[in-house]
Design a protein around this motif. Structure first.
Motif, mmCIF file in Angstrom:
data_model
loop_
_atom_site.group_PDB
_atom_site.id
_atom_site.type_symbol
_atom_site.label_atom_id
_atom_site.label_comp_id
_atom_site.label_asym_id
_atom_site.label_seq_id
_atom_site.Cartn_x
_atom_site.Cartn_y
_atom_site.Cartn_z
ATOM 1 N N GLU A 42 0.854 -1.173 0.000
ATOM 2 C CA GLU A 42 0.000 0.000 0.000
ATOM 3 C C GLU A 42 0.895 1.229 0.000
ATOM 4 O O GLU A 42 1.895 1.288 0.703
ATOM 5 C CB GLU A 42 -0.881 0.017 1.256
ATOM 6 C CG GLU A 42 -1.974 -1.010 1.235
ATOM 7 C CD GLU A 42 -3.075 -0.643 0.247
ATOM 8 O OE1 GLU A 42 -3.080 0.503 -0.215
ATOM 9 O OE2 GLU A 42 -3.903 -1.508 -0.048
ATOM 10 N N THR A 431 -2.954 -4.427 -5.516
ATOM 11 C CA THR A 431 -2.839 -4.841 -4.118
ATOM 12 C C THR A 431 -3.810 -5.965 -3.769
ATOM 13 O O THR A 431 -3.663 -6.602 -2.739
ATOM 14 C CB THR A 431 -3.128 -3.666 -3.174
ATOM 15 O OG1 THR A 431 -4.449 -3.195 -3.436
ATOM 16 C CG2 THR A 431 -2.132 -2.542 -3.377
ATOM 17 N N SER A 432 -4.820 -6.177 -4.602
ATOM 18 C CA SER A 432 -5.879 -7.141 -4.234
ATOM 19 C C SER A 432 -6.237 -8.030 -5.415
ATOM 20 O O SER A 432 -7.409 -8.372 -5.616
ATOM 21 C CB SER A 432 -7.131 -6.381 -3.776
ATOM 22 O OG SER A 432 -6.836 -5.401 -2.819
ATOM 23 N N ASP A 445 -9.104 -4.728 1.389
ATOM 24 C CA ASP A 445 -8.294 -3.592 1.846
ATOM 25 C C ASP A 445 -8.999 -2.259 1.622
ATOM 26 O O ASP A 445 -8.446 -1.199 1.883
ATOM 27 C CB ASP A 445 -6.905 -3.602 1.199
ATOM 28 C CG ASP A 445 -6.937 -3.332 -0.299
ATOM 29 O OD1 ASP A 445 -8.043 -3.135 -0.852
ATOM 30 O OD2 ASP A 445 -5.859 -3.316 -0.917
ATOM 31 N N ALA A 447 -10.046 -0.731 -1.138
ATOM 32 C CA ALA A 447 -9.776 0.128 -2.290
ATOM 33 C C ALA A 447 -9.388 -0.692 -3.512
ATOM 34 O O ALA A 447 -8.691 -1.701 -3.395
ATOM 35 C CB ALA A 447 -8.648 1.110 -1.971
ATOM 36 N N PHE A 448 -9.831 -0.235 -4.658
ATOM 37 C CA PHE A 448 -9.208 -0.638 -5.916
ATOM 38 C C PHE A 448 -7.971 0.243 -6.045
ATOM 39 O O PHE A 448 -8.086 1.453 -6.270
ATOM 40 C CB PHE A 448 -10.148 -0.398 -7.095
ATOM 41 C CG PHE A 448 -11.442 -1.178 -7.025
ATOM 42 C CD1 PHE A 448 -11.446 -2.557 -7.133
ATOM 43 C CD2 PHE A 448 -12.654 -0.523 -6.862
ATOM 44 C CE1 PHE A 448 -12.636 -3.282 -7.083
ATOM 45 C CE2 PHE A 448 -13.851 -1.233 -6.816
ATOM 46 C CZ PHE A 448 -13.840 -2.611 -6.915
ATOM 47 N N ASN A 449 -6.807 -0.351 -5.882
ATOM 48 C CA ASN A 449 -5.603 0.496 -5.841
ATOM 49 C C ASN A 449 -4.355 -0.326 -6.104
ATOM 50 O O ASN A 449 -4.399 -1.551 -6.199
ATOM 51 C CB ASN A 449 -5.501 1.204 -4.483
ATOM 52 C CG ASN A 449 -5.320 0.215 -3.331
ATOM 53 O OD1 ASN A 449 -5.583 -0.971 -3.472
ATOM 54 N ND2 ASN A 449 -4.875 0.732 -2.207
ATOM 55 N N GLU A 524 -7.799 -5.207 -11.067
ATOM 56 C CA GLU A 524 -8.131 -4.238 -10.019
ATOM 57 C C GLU A 524 -8.304 -2.818 -10.575
ATOM 58 O O GLU A 524 -9.046 -2.019 -10.020
ATOM 59 C CB GLU A 524 -7.069 -4.257 -8.907
ATOM 60 C CG GLU A 524 -7.546 -3.571 -7.644
ATOM 61 C CD GLU A 524 -6.681 -3.869 -6.440
ATOM 62 O OE1 GLU A 524 -5.754 -4.686 -6.551
ATOM 63 O OE2 GLU A 524 -6.947 -3.275 -5.373
HETATM 64 CA CA CA Z 1 -6.733 -2.981 -3.205
#
Ligand code: CA
Ligand code: FEO
Ligand code: CA
Length: 697
Positions: A42, A431-432, A445, A447-449, A524
Motif C-alpha cells: 500500500e 494490491t488485491s 483492503d 480500495a481498488f488500488n 483491479e
Molecule cells: Ca486494493
C-alpha cells in the motif's frame, strides 16, 4: 463470467463517430496482462504528496491556471505558477435530476444561452446558415459540426490592455458529422459529392473571438470588426509534421514525398492548452474515414489492423465515401495516408496564418487529448489517453525545460518542447489481485488500488523497443506499447491535473467487452466485467513529480446508478450522490473540485430508455470527497462533450455534441429539435449565475 459482448452505446453514435468499431472486435489482441509483481505495498498518499509540488498546471481547462496571454505580435506573458485561485465556498447547488428532456437543464438560479452553433458564421463575411442550401464553400467559413473539446485563451481588452478577463478566443474541435441529421433524404450508400464536401468542411477546428457581456458572467461572440483571429481548420488545411518521425518513410505519400506536410486534421476529440499559449487537439477515430485496407500492401496490414482500419468491405456501413472525393482516403492507392492521422495537433490561436503542427514525439494512436503540466524542474509533461477498449494510458516528458522569459528565443525554445523527450506507456500493479471477480465488489483492503510504472517506448532519438526503429515506435505506437507490456484499460479518455498537488485524474469511459469470451478479464484497475458505466482513476506520481517513472493509483469513483452495489463514490453516502455513467472529459475548478462530462449515459429510467448525458461536479478532498452532483443535463441524444470553467469561476462554456443522435432519427424525422425548435444543431452553451454568483456555490 465469460459472455458475448455487444455495443451498449447508441448504434447511431457508433456508426458516425467510430465507424461501428463498437460492433467489431477491439483491435488490441496483444494479450497484455498487468504485472501483479510490481510494488504491492500500500502506498502512503501522504508520503507521495510530500514531495516538491511546485509544478505549473495547464490542464485541459484547468480553471485556476492563469493561461498566458499571447496576442498577435506580442510576446506571451510569462507563465505563472498555479495560483490558489479565489477562496471558494464548498459546492452547493441542487442537483439537476436525471431526465430525458430535449433541453439543456441547469440548477435554479443559473442562466444559459447558446453561444454558437453548427453553421453560424465564423470568418468575416461568412454567409448565414441556410440548411436547405448548405454548400462546402459556406461551411468552410462557418462553425463546424459536433463541437467537442473547447477552451478559451485570453485576449487583452483593447481599452484596458492589462485586463485579460473581458475578451478571449474560443478554440473548438469539430470531431465528426452525422450526415443523416445534416442532410434531408441522405442515402448513406451513395452520398453526393456536394454532401461529402459539406461534411469534410464541417470537420476540424474553429477559433472564434468572444467578449464578456458588461460585468456579468455571460459571454458572447464578437460579431463586428476585422475578426483577425477567427479561423476554420478543415481536412483541406495544410499542417506540418514535426519531431522525430517527421520525414519518415512511413509518412511519405505521392502528394508529400518528403513526409512533412499533410492536409487536414480529423476526428478532433479532446485537447489541452500549453504554457506558451497554444492549444492541443487529439486526432481520435481517424480510421473509419479510410477504405481499401484489404488491398493495401501486406506489410502495412498488421498496423492497419492494430488501429482498427476496415480491411474487408470497401464501403462498410457508416462509410463516408470520402475516397470518392479525395483518393488519399483509399488505402489501396495511398496506404501511408493512414499514418498521417492519429496525432496530437498544436495550434497557435493567436496567429490565424500559422501552420498547425502534428507533434510526432507524442506518438500515434486514437488520441483523446493532451493535458499539460510542468514539473518542478521545468520539464513539460503531457498525459495522453488512447480511447478504445483495452488501450493504454501514455505520457510524454520533454527533454528540455520550459523557459519562462518573454523573448523571441524563449518562445521559439518553448514551441519545440513537444518535439523531443521520452514517451511512456503505463503499466499497473495491484494490491488485491486475487479478489477481483468482475462483479465490482470492493476488495478487503477497502480500495481498488496499487502502484505502477511508466514504460519507456522512445527517448529522444532512441527507440526503447527491441526490433522497432524510432519512427516505427512513434507511428505504430500501439504496437510498441504492446511489446513493452502496457496495461489494457477500459477506454482511457481525458486527463485532468489537480490544480494544487498534481494528482492525475483519468476517465475510463466504459468497456462492455471486459470479461467477454476471449477478452481480458477484470483486474483491479478495471474491476467490472461488462463495464457499462466506467470509472475514474486517480494517479499520484511518486514524490508528486509529474516526470516520475512510478506512481500510485486508486479508483475514487466507480460510476453507475448509486443503487447498484457495484458502484463506489470514495465511500460517500450513496443516497446523496447523482447517478453518473460514462465519464469522458474532465476539468478542475479553482478550488480543486473535479467536473466530469459524460458521453453515453447507460443509466436507464422507468421506461428503459437511458437518461441524458450531463456535467457533474465532485470534490476530491475533504468530507465530501466522492459526492457527485449533476450540474447540467444536455438534450436527447446529445453528449456533454466538454466544459471550460472561466478562471473567475463565474461562467461555464459547455459543448453540446450530436443532439438527436438516436437510432432511426433523420433530418426529416429528428429525435431532437434543440436548440431552435426545428433542426438539431450541435452548439456551445454559456452558463452563468445571475449577479456576482460563482459556479456551483
Ligand atoms: Ca486494493
Ligand atoms: Fe471522442 Fe474519446 O471521445
Ligand atoms: Ca471525448
Amino acid at each position: 463470467m465469460a459472455r458475448t459482448p455487444g455495443p451498449s452505446r447508441s448504434l447511431a453514435t457508433c456508426r458516425h463517430r467510430c465507424g461501428l468499431a463498437c460492433a467489431r472486435t477491439a483491435p488490441n489482441r496483444s494479450g497484455n496482462t498487468p504485472f501483479g509483481d510490481l510494488v504491492r505495498a500500500e502506498v502512503s498518499r501522504r508520503g507521495l504528496l510530500g514531495g516538491a509540488l511546485g509544478a505549473l498546471v495547464i490542464g485541459a481547462g484547468a480553471a485556476c491556471t492563469a493561461v498566458p496571454s499571447a496576442p498577435r505580435d506580442s510576446a506571451p506573458a510569462t507563465p505563472t505558477a498555479a495560483s490558489p485561485g479565489p477562496s471558494l465556498a464548498p459546492l452547493a447547488f441542487e442537483p439537476v435530476p436525471p431526465n430525458r428532456d430535449d433541453a439543456v437543464r441547469v440548477p435554479d438560479g443559473y442562466r444559459q444561452r447558446v453561444l454558437i452553433r453548427w453553421g453560424d458564421p465564423v470568418l468575416p463575411g461568412a454567409p448565414e446558415f441556410d440548411h436547405e442550401r448548405q454548400t462546402a464553400a459556406a461551411q468552410r467559413q462557418q462553425f463546424g459540426y459536433n463541437n467537442d473539446y473547447l477552451t478559451v485563451v485570453p485576449l487583452p481588452d483593447p481599452e484596458r490592455a492589462d485586463d485579460h478577463g473581458r475578451r478571449g478566443l474560443l478554440v473548438v474541435n469539430h470531431e465528426y458529422t452525422n450526415e443523416e441529421l445534416i442532410f434531408r433524404r441522405y442515402d448513406d450508400k451513395a452520398p453526393t459529392a456536394a454532401q461529402i464536401g459539406v461534411a469534410m468542411a464541417a470537420h476540424g477546428m474553429s477559433v472564434v473571438e468572444l467578449e464578456r457581456v458588461g460585468d456579468t458572467g455571460e459571454w458572447r461572440l464578437v460579431r463586428s470588426g476585422a475578426l483577425p483571429y477567427n479561423r476554420r481548420i478543415t481536412v483541406e488545411t495544410p499542417l506540418e509534421f514535426t519531431g522525430p518521425a517527421a520525414g519518415s518513410a512511413l509518412l511519405r505519400t505521392a502528394a508529400d514525398p518528403d513526409g512533412r506536410r499533410v492536409l487536414g486534421t480529423l476526428s478532433n476529440c479532446s485537447g489541452g492548452v500549453t504554457p506558451w499559449g497554444t492549444v492541443l487537439s487529439g486526432e481520435e477515430n481517424f480510421d473509419h474515414y479510410f477504405v481499401g485496407g484489404d488491398e493495401a500492401p501486406a506489410a502495412a496490414k498488421p498496423a492497419l489492423d492494430r488501429y482498427g482500419f476496415h480491411t474487408k468491405r470497401r464501403h462498410p456501413p457508416g462509410s463516408r465515401h470520402w475516397d470518392t472525393a479525395d483518393e488519399r482516403f483509399d488505402l489501396a492507392q495511398h496506404p501511408n495516408e493512414a499514418n498521417r492521422f492519429g496525432w496530437i495537433v498544436e495550434l497557435d490561436p493567436y496567429d490565424s496564418e500559422s501552420v498547425p503542427r502534428k507533434r510526432t514525439a507524442l506518438g500515434r494512436f486514437k488520441h483523446e487529448g493532451a493535458t499539460i503540466v510542468v514539473a518542478g524542474d521545468g520539464r513539460v509533461v503531457a498525459y495522453l489517453g488512447d480511447d478504445e477498449r483495452f488501450e493504454y494510458l501514455y505520457k510524454f516528458v520533454s527533454e528540455e525545460r520550459l523557459q519562462t522569459g518573454d523573448s523571441a528565443d524563449d518562445r521559439r525554445h518553448n514551441r519545440g518542447l513537444l518535439d523531443r523527450g521520452t514517451l511512456y506507456a503505463a503499466e499497473f500493479g495491484f494490491t488485491s489481485a486475487g479478489e477481483i471477480d468482475g462483479a465490482g465488489a470492493l476488495p478487503d483492503d477497502g480500495a481498488f488500488n496499487g502502484s505502477g510504472r511508466w514504460l519507456p517506448l522512445a527517448q529522444g532519438e532512441l527507440s526503447m523497443i527491441d526490433g522497432m526503429a524510432l519512427d516505427e515506435v512513434l507511428v505504430h505506437t500501439r504496437l510498441a506499447a504492446d511489446r513493452a507490456g502496457a496495461t489494457p484499460l477500459d477506454r482511457p479518455e481525458d486527463v485532468a491535473i489537480h490544480p494544487r498537488d498534481h494528482r492525475v485524474y483519468v476517465s475510463l469511459s466504459n468497456n462492455d467487452y471486459r470479461g467477454a469470451v476471449g477478452r481480458p478479464a477484470a483486474d483491479e484497475a478495471n474491476p467490472r466485467h461488462d463495464n457499462k458505466h466506467g470509472h475514474v482513476l486517480e494517479l499520484i506520481e511518486t514524490g508528486g513529480d509529474p516526470a516520475a517513472d512510478t506512481f500510485a493509483w486508486s479508483l475514487p469513483i466507480v460510476c453507475g446508478d448509486p443503487d447498484d452495489p457495484a458502484t463506489y463514490f470514495a465511500g460517500f453516502d450513496k443516497t446523496s450522490v447523482s447517478p453518473i455513467s460514462c465519464p469522458d472529459n474532465l476539468t478542475f475548478d479553482a478550488d480543486g473540485n473535479l467536473w466530469i462530462s459524460t458521453d453515453g449515459n447507460a443509466v436507464t429510467g422507468p421506461g428503459g430508455d437511458p437518461y441524458n448525458d450531463g456535467l457533474f461536479a465532485v470534490p476530491v478532498d475533504g468530507p465530501e470527497r466522492g459526492r457527485v452532483r449533476q450540474f447540467l443535463s444536455v438534450p436527447i441524444g446529445a453528449e456533454q462533450a466538454s466544459a471550460y470553467l472561466t478562471p473567475d469561476q463565474r461562467t461555464a462554456l459547455v459543448s453540446v455534441q450530436h443532439p438527436g443522435e438516436v437510432g432511426g432519427a433523420t433530418a426529416d424525422r429528428p429525435a431532437s429539435t434543440w436548440p431552435d425548435g426545428d433542426l438539431a444543431r450541435p452548439a456551445v452553451v454559456v452558463v452563468w449565475r445571475a449577479g456576482d454568483g460563482l459556479l456551483g456555490r
